[in-house]
Design an enzyme around this catalytic site. Structure first.
Site, PDB file in Angstrom:
ATOM      1  N   CYS A 147      -4.276   7.160 -17.855  1.00 22.61           N
ATOM      2  CA  CYS A 147      -5.604   7.440 -17.291  1.00 22.61           C
ATOM      3  C   CYS A 147      -5.749   8.906 -16.915  1.00 22.61           C
ATOM      4  CB  CYS A 147      -5.853   6.570 -16.058  1.00 22.61           C
ATOM      5  SG  CYS A 147      -5.922   4.805 -16.386  1.00 22.61           S
TER       6      CYS A 147
ATOM      7  N   GLU B 205      -8.752   1.701  -9.533  1.00 22.67           N
ATOM      8  CA  GLU B 205      -8.333   2.931 -10.205  1.00 22.67           C
ATOM      9  C   GLU B 205      -8.598   2.713 -11.676  1.00 22.67           C
ATOM     10  OE1 GLU B 205      -6.669   5.053 -12.674  1.00 22.67           O
ATOM     11  OE2 GLU B 205      -4.714   4.350 -11.978  1.00 22.67           O
TER      12      GLU B 205
END
Length: 454
Positions: A262, A228
């Site tokens: 993010c 990720e």
């Protein structure tokens, strides 16, 4: 090397930890592997009982853990409490659903009986970042442990106290010794951990640079990975959007965790018809955010996690301005002790400007003008990243159709992108591969085994 816990709001050195030797690391991994041999044979009911206790430990110590995050990486303490509650929710979710997610799946075949089973694979290494120091770990650990795996954590070197407290959660919850351990090591020792034959898989959350390195080593060792990575999430505003709601959500999405997320919205793509009106409302929302001591309950934007990261962010802002971007709000570190960067808005962000293509990991928003809906979709997808995206419109049918064409692992309509244990999470393009959370996440680190009987 030493692992240092430094308060980014003051620059104070809180504590120093000596990095473990190679022998210490190997010894702990050996113990975790031995623990797995028993843990893999526990029942889902036994695991769930312990995971529920972990959720309670988190809730019982919420103020302590939130304070550690505030002091160690600058997260506003009110957001820290929310993070701990989310970790507890994740533990409860997998305690309740893991058995169903991993139930045998009957398959019709030429055998008298055939089915797909889901078996634990062993010890999973998690290489985790500092920005959500508890949540990133628990969204890996809860499903991995409920699947019957064990875990070792290599946390970011600037949050060693968070790393040790996470291990403490499992100890206090009564998990067997060594089912979950924190490795007190820096990044240079990660390759050796991946090479250890007792480590069966790797999950990493971090930058695409770190992801490439870990994936390369894991590939060399033929070990499964989930990555990720970063994002430069588009926040698209169409002409019929509720601009007040969109502007308020935009400010929150850009500045959550002091902009260090993010999936924070980073590129605000607004169609020409409502560009000026949105920019005015967005600027007012960003300007109203309270910047301050992470331990102050009223603070909405805390410190950046490290001084070097704040300087990198400012270099990106300066390079963007040099390439033609305009500063509407903020634009420079605050002249005060600690690593504080104010909510910042850049306009005139076009291809060739760093703020158009790069991920800006801090409270800096790029507002981009689009000619129409089609141009907005093109700009949204004109990025090497593909983690999250959202679109704002009063026409839900149009919003869903727009979302279906967004090149991202998550597409939200009239809401800021967020992670949720019930929904799969992950990206495409250089934002990574594989999924965390939901039933997709728990199946990443199991042996999907065919059983055929005649």
């Amino acid at each position: 090397m030493a692992l240092e816990s430094i308060n980014p709001a003051t620059g104070e050195l809180i504590e120093t930890f000596t990095e473990w030797s190679d022998e210490q690391v190997a010894s702990v991994i050996e113990e975790v592997d031995k623990a797995w041999m028993d843990w893999a044979h526990t029942t889902f009911e036994q695991r769930a009982t312990l995971m529920k206790r972990a959720a309670q430990v988190l809730r019982d110590n919420i103020d302590e853990y939130a304070r550690t995050m505030a002091v160690e990486m600058g997260k506003p303490i009110s957001e820290g409490r929310g993070e701990i509650n989310k970790c507890a929710l994740c533990c409860d979710f997998y305690a309740d659903h893991a058995e169903g997610f991993l139930a045998d799946e009957p398959i019709e075949s030429d055998g008298s009986k055939s089915y797909v089973g889901h078996r634990p694979i062993g010890t999973v290494l998690a290489v985790m970042p500092w920005n959500f120091p508890f949540w990133q770990v628990f969204r890996f650990a809860a499903p991995a442990l409920m699947a019957g795996n064990t875990g070792v954590l290599k946390h970011s070197s600037n949050v060693p106290r968070c790393a040790l407290q996470i291990e403490e959660v499992f100890v206090k919850a009564g998990f067997p010794a060594n089912v979950f351990r924190t490795l007190m090591i820096g990044s240079r020792k990660v390759d050796a951990v991946i090479e250890n034959p007792k480590v069966k898989a790797v999950t990493l959350t971090g930058s695409d640079i770190a992801g490439r390195k870990v994936a390369a080593k894991a590939g060399e060792m033929l070990k499964k990975t989930v990555l990720e990575l970063g994002g430069s999430d588009p926040f698209v505003v169409l002409a019929d959007a509720d601009l007040d709601a969109a502007a308020a959500a935009a400010a929150k999405s850009r500045c959550i965790n002091s902009g260090q997320s993010c999936i924070a919205a980073k590129r605000f793509i607004v169609v020409e018809e409502v560009y000026e009106a949105f920019l005015e409302k967005f600027t007012a929302s960003m300007k109203a955010l309270v910047i301050g001591d992470p331990l102050d309950e009223s603070s909405q934007v805390g410190a950046q996690a490290r001084h070097d990261l704040m300087l990198e962010l400012h270099d990106q802002v300066k390079a963007s301005v040099a390439a033609g971007a305009k500063v509407v709000l903020g634009g420079a570190p605050l002249e005060r002790a600690g690593c504080f960067y104010p909510p910042t808005i850049l306009t005139e962000v076009v291809p060739g400007v760093p703020a158009y293509t790069e991920e800006l990991f801090g409270p800096v928003a790029s507002v981009i003008r689009a000619e129409n809906d089609a141009d907005a979709l093109h700009i949204a997808n004109d990025t090497p990243f593909g983690l999250g995206a959202c679109v704002w419109t009063a026409d839900l049918e149009k919003g869903e159709a727009f979302a279906a064409h967004l090149e991202a692992g998550a597409a939200f309509v009239n809401g800021m992108v967020k992670s949720d244990p019930r929904l799969p999470f992950g990206g495409v393009k250089i934002s990574g591969f594989g999924r965390e959370l939901s039933y997709h996440g728990i199946k990443e680190f199991v042996n999907i085994q065919t059983v055929w009987v005649k």
